[in-house]
Write a protein that holds these residues in place. Structure first.
Motif, PDB file in Angstrom:
ATOM      1  N   LYS A 138      -6.466  52.203 -36.785  1.00 40.64           N
ATOM      2  CA  LYS A 138      -6.723  50.804 -37.131  1.00 40.64           C
ATOM      3  C   LYS A 138      -5.450  49.972 -37.030  1.00 40.64           C
ATOM      4  O   LYS A 138      -5.475  48.824 -36.581  1.00 40.64           O
ATOM      5  N   LYS A 139      -4.327  50.550 -37.461  1.00 42.71           N
ATOM      6  CA  LYS A 139      -3.060  49.823 -37.395  1.00 42.71           C
ATOM      7  C   LYS A 139      -2.582  49.686 -35.951  1.00 42.71           C
ATOM      8  O   LYS A 139      -2.113  48.625 -35.520  1.00 42.71           O
ATOM      9  N   LYS A 140      -2.727  50.776 -35.211  1.00 39.03           N
ATOM     10  CA  LYS A 140      -2.189  50.812 -33.849  1.00 39.03           C
ATOM     11  C   LYS A 140      -2.952  49.895 -32.910  1.00 39.03           C
ATOM     12  O   LYS A 140      -2.364  49.252 -32.024  1.00 39.03           O
ATOM     13  N   TYR A 141      -4.268  49.839 -33.085  1.00 38.72           N
ATOM     14  CA  TYR A 141      -5.109  49.054 -32.171  1.00 38.72           C
ATOM     15  C   TYR A 141      -5.799  47.904 -32.919  1.00 38.72           C
ATOM     16  O   TYR A 141      -6.959  47.603 -32.673  1.00 38.72           O
TER      17      TYR A 141
ATOM     18  N   ASN B  41      -5.460  44.844 -32.584  1.00 40.28           N
ATOM     19  CA  ASN B  41      -5.809  43.716 -31.715  1.00 40.28           C
ATOM     20  C   ASN B  41      -6.681  44.131 -30.529  1.00 40.28           C
ATOM     21  O   ASN B  41      -6.903  43.335 -29.617  1.00 40.28           O
ATOM     22  N   ASP B  42      -7.127  45.381 -30.544  1.00 37.76           N
ATOM     23  CA  ASP B  42      -7.955  45.878 -29.437  1.00 37.76           C
ATOM     24  C   ASP B  42      -9.142  46.635 -30.028  1.00 37.76           C
ATOM     25  O   ASP B  42      -9.109  47.850 -30.227  1.00 37.76           O
ATOM     26  N   GLN B  43     -10.212  45.903 -30.326  1.00 38.92           N
ATOM     27  CA  GLN B  43     -11.366  46.490 -30.991  1.00 38.92           C
ATOM     28  C   GLN B  43     -12.038  47.561 -30.140  1.00 38.92           C
ATOM     29  O   GLN B  43     -12.506  48.586 -30.665  1.00 38.92           O
ATOM     30  N   ALA B  44     -12.088  47.351 -28.836  1.00 41.17           N
ATOM     31  CA  ALA B  44     -12.731  48.328 -27.953  1.00 41.17           C
ATOM     32  C   ALA B  44     -11.974  49.655 -27.964  1.00 41.17           C
ATOM     33  O   ALA B  44     -12.571  50.731 -28.070  1.00 41.17           O
ATOM     34  N   ARG B  45     -10.662  49.571 -27.889  1.00 45.71           N
ATOM     35  CA  ARG B  45      -9.840  50.792 -27.904  1.00 45.71           C
ATOM     36  C   ARG B  45      -9.914  51.471 -29.270  1.00 45.71           C
ATOM     37  O   ARG B  45      -9.949  52.701 -29.369  1.00 45.71           O
ATOM     38  N   MET B  46      -9.954  50.661 -30.333  1.00 44.94           N
ATOM     39  CA  MET B  46     -10.073  51.222 -31.682  1.00 44.94           C
ATOM     40  C   MET B  46     -11.363  52.029 -31.821  1.00 44.94           C
ATOM     41  O   MET B  46     -11.363  53.148 -32.347  1.00 44.94           O
ATOM     42  N   ALA B  47     -12.475  51.459 -31.322  1.00 49.60           N
ATOM     43  CA  ALA B  47     -13.755  52.161 -31.394  1.00 49.60           C
ATOM     44  C   ALA B  47     -13.732  53.439 -30.570  1.00 49.60           C
ATOM     45  O   ALA B  47     -14.249  54.485 -30.992  1.00 49.60           O
ATOM     46  N   GLN B  48     -13.091  53.386 -29.389  1.00 49.24           N
ATOM     47  CA  GLN B  48     -13.005  54.550 -28.518  1.00 49.24           C
ATOM     48  C   GLN B  48     -12.206  55.672 -29.172  1.00 49.24           C
ATOM     49  O   GLN B  48     -12.612  56.839 -29.160  1.00 49.24           O
ATOM     50  N   GLU B  49     -11.061  55.332 -29.739  1.00 48.56           N
ATOM     51  CA  GLU B  49     -10.216  56.337 -30.384  1.00 48.56           C
ATOM     52  C   GLU B  49     -10.876  56.904 -31.641  1.00 48.56           C
ATOM     53  O   GLU B  49     -10.740  58.088 -31.956  1.00 48.56           O
ATOM     54  N   THR B  50     -11.596  56.036 -32.375  1.00 47.02           N
ATOM     55  CA  THR B  50     -12.305  56.507 -33.576  1.00 47.02           C
ATOM     56  C   THR B  50     -13.377  57.517 -33.202  1.00 47.02           C
ATOM     57  O   THR B  50     -13.520  58.564 -33.844  1.00 47.02           O
ATOM     58  N   MET B  51     -14.137  57.225 -32.145  1.00 43.11           N
ATOM     59  CA  MET B  51     -15.165  58.150 -31.683  1.00 43.11           C
ATOM     60  C   MET B  51     -14.550  59.469 -31.237  1.00 43.11           C
ATOM     61  O   MET B  51     -15.124  60.544 -31.459  1.00 43.11           O
ATOM     62  N   LEU B  52     -13.370  59.394 -30.619  1.00 45.97           N
ATOM     63  CA  LEU B  52     -12.685  60.611 -30.173  1.00 45.97           C
ATOM     64  C   LEU B  52     -12.273  61.475 -31.359  1.00 45.97           C
ATOM     65  O   LEU B  52     -12.416  62.709 -31.325  1.00 45.97           O
ATOM     66  N   ILE B  53     -11.784  60.830 -32.430  1.00 43.32           N
ATOM     67  CA  ILE B  53     -11.418  61.564 -33.642  1.00 43.32           C
ATOM     68  C   ILE B  53     -12.649  62.242 -34.238  1.00 43.32           C
ATOM     69  O   ILE B  53     -12.624  63.422 -34.621  1.00 43.32           O
ATOM     70  N   TRP B  54     -13.747  61.509 -34.332  1.00 47.32           N
ATOM     71  CA  TRP B  54     -14.978  62.079 -34.885  1.00 47.32           C
ATOM     72  C   TRP B  54     -15.446  63.274 -34.064  1.00 47.32           C
ATOM     73  O   TRP B  54     -15.870  64.292 -34.617  1.00 47.32           O
ATOM     74  N   LYS B  55     -15.361  63.148 -32.722  1.00 47.96           N
ATOM     75  CA  LYS B  55     -15.819  64.227 -31.862  1.00 47.96           C
ATOM     76  C   LYS B  55     -14.898  65.436 -31.952  1.00 47.96           C
ATOM     77  O   LYS B  55     -15.363  66.582 -32.026  1.00 47.96           O
ATOM     78  N   THR B  56     -13.593  65.182 -31.961  1.00 44.81           N
ATOM     79  CA  THR B  56     -12.621  66.275 -32.014  1.00 44.81           C
ATOM     80  C   THR B  56     -12.762  67.099 -33.284  1.00 44.81           C
ATOM     81  O   THR B  56     -12.710  68.330 -33.256  1.00 44.81           O
TER      82      THR B  56
END
Length: 406
Positions: free
Chosen positions: A221-224, A226-241
């Motif tokens: 959330k801190k890193k992205y 200003n980039d909501q799309a990237r934040m959602a992508q990285e969050t989904m990756l964490i959940w999947k991993t």
């Protein structure tokens, strides 16, 4: 907000309030309550089968009136309206009349008589009814009211949830020496929680995994920011991993809710002889009137304003603290919003549950306390399990592709 907007909202609020007050204040008293020296009126003209019928009585005389108890029968006379005329309704179901008293209504006062404990024994047929009060040579009558069929969801809940749980409790009480309700509730709660062990265990493990990956999610959330799309992508990756499903901790709890509601209604309403209509034919014959409702110095059908709410609140507080786990040394500081949410959950929820428990019979508090203790033991087992989301050594390894010119 602009000053003009604030004034507009205030005007709308005040206008709505005054209109509601006008219509509420404009209601006149039911003429059935003032048409004679004793007024009788059924509060609802239509009542669903199995629901509570209430009759309001007003004493318009200059002296008090006394309505003798008819226990074990219902107070006042109940009639079902048939094609051949009114037919008196009664029941021979045994009842405990120890705490049933005559009804005294002072001059000019009102009283409401509840028929909650007679919903099935006296209003067991669909159709129109009326209730009468005989006083010497005079007879006072309510308006006719209708008992109508229940809806499909009510029927489903009664047949597949309420009735099985009620029969299980009665079966347990049948074989408990002394037929103590407290022992039956404890055993029933343990059985129910054991049946739900697998889904509730999954929910606790899912909550634990969510807690473990929370620091990573906060970093994203801190890193992205200003980039909501990237934040959602990285969050989904964490959940999947880490095999985290944010909804998996809620779904099993949603499955439990109808069962817990049915169990609450069994404790709240099911322990009176009127409910014998729901007892299965293969259950050994047992009189609900023989149930012992005492536990230490408490009557489990009465409210406990201090002891049970306090115990349930403390147990709930302990369970919530366990479910949140301990923060590791050196862990990142939790965001203010999340910190506030956790504090609300930790302190507000137990207080709210304690207040709720104080408004219900002590038997419900006993069930809730037993269920919470069971949940605490479950949480201790889950907390001792090895973390399921430990970082793999190569989790953050980045691969660089080198193009070599031949």
């Amino acid at each position: 907000m602009k000053k003009n907007d604030l004034l507009l909202y205030a005007f709308i609020f005040l206008s709505t309030f005054l209109v509601l007050q006008f219509f509420n204040g404009g209601k006149t008293e039911d003429p059935l309550l003032t048409s004679s020296d004793i007024g009788l009126s059924v509060i609802k003209d239509e009542v669903t089968y199995g629901k509570e019928v209430k009759v309001e009585i007003k004493n318009n005389r200059s002296e008090a009136i006394l309505i003798p108890s008819e226990c074990p029968d219902a107070p006042l006379d109940i009639y079902i309206i048939t094609s051949a005329g009114p037919v008196a309704v009664s029941s021979d179901i045994p009842r405990n009349c120890d705490n049933v008293k005559d009804i005294r209504i002072e001059a000019g006062e009102k009283e409401i008589i509840s028929y909650k404990d007679f919903a099935y024994s006296h209003f067991g047929e669909f159709g129109r009814y009326r209730i009468e009060l005989k006083d010497g040579e005079k007879t006072y009558t309510t308006q006719e009211f209708e008992i109508k069929d229940a809806g499909i969801f009510t029927k489903f809940g009664r047949t597949f949830l309420y009735q099985p749980i009620l029969n299980l409790l009665i079966l347990i009480l049948t074989y408990i020496p002394g037929h103590f309700l407290w022992a039956g509730i404890v055993i029933l709660t343990i059985i129910i929680r054991t049946i739900l062990l697998i889904p509730s265990q999954k929910a606790m493990r899912a909550q634990k995994r969510m807690t473990e990956v929370q620091p990573k999610l906060e970093e994203i959330k801190k890193k992205y920011a200003n980039d909501q799309a990237r934040m959602a992508q990285e969050t989904m990756l964490i959940w999947k991993t880490h095999k985290v499903n944010p909804f998996s901790s809620w779904l099993p709890m949603l499955i439990q809710i109808p069962i817990l509601i049915a169990l609450y209604h069994v404790i709240q309403n099911g322990l009176n002889p009127d409910q014998s209509i729901f007892i299965y034919s293969f259950v050994p014959k047992f009189s609900i009137a023989d149930i012992n409702f005492n536990f230490l110095s408490f009557d489990l059908l009465e409210k406990s304003l201090i002891v049970f709410p306090l115990l349930v609140g403390l147990l709930q507080f302990f369970q919530i603290k366990l479910s949140m786990g301990r923060r590791k040394k050196g862990a990142a500081t939790m965001p203010a919003e999340l910190e506030m949410t956790n504090k609300m959950m930790t302190y507000f929820m137990p207080v709210m549950i304690a207040v709720f428990t104080a408004s219900l019979p002590a038997a419900v508090g006993l069930y809730w306390g037993t269920s919470t203790i069971y949940g605490i033991l479950q949480q201790l087992v889950v907390n001792r399990e090895r973390p399921t989301t430990t970082d793999s050594p190569d989790e953050d390894v980045k691969v660089r592709v080198i193009h070599k010119n031949n």
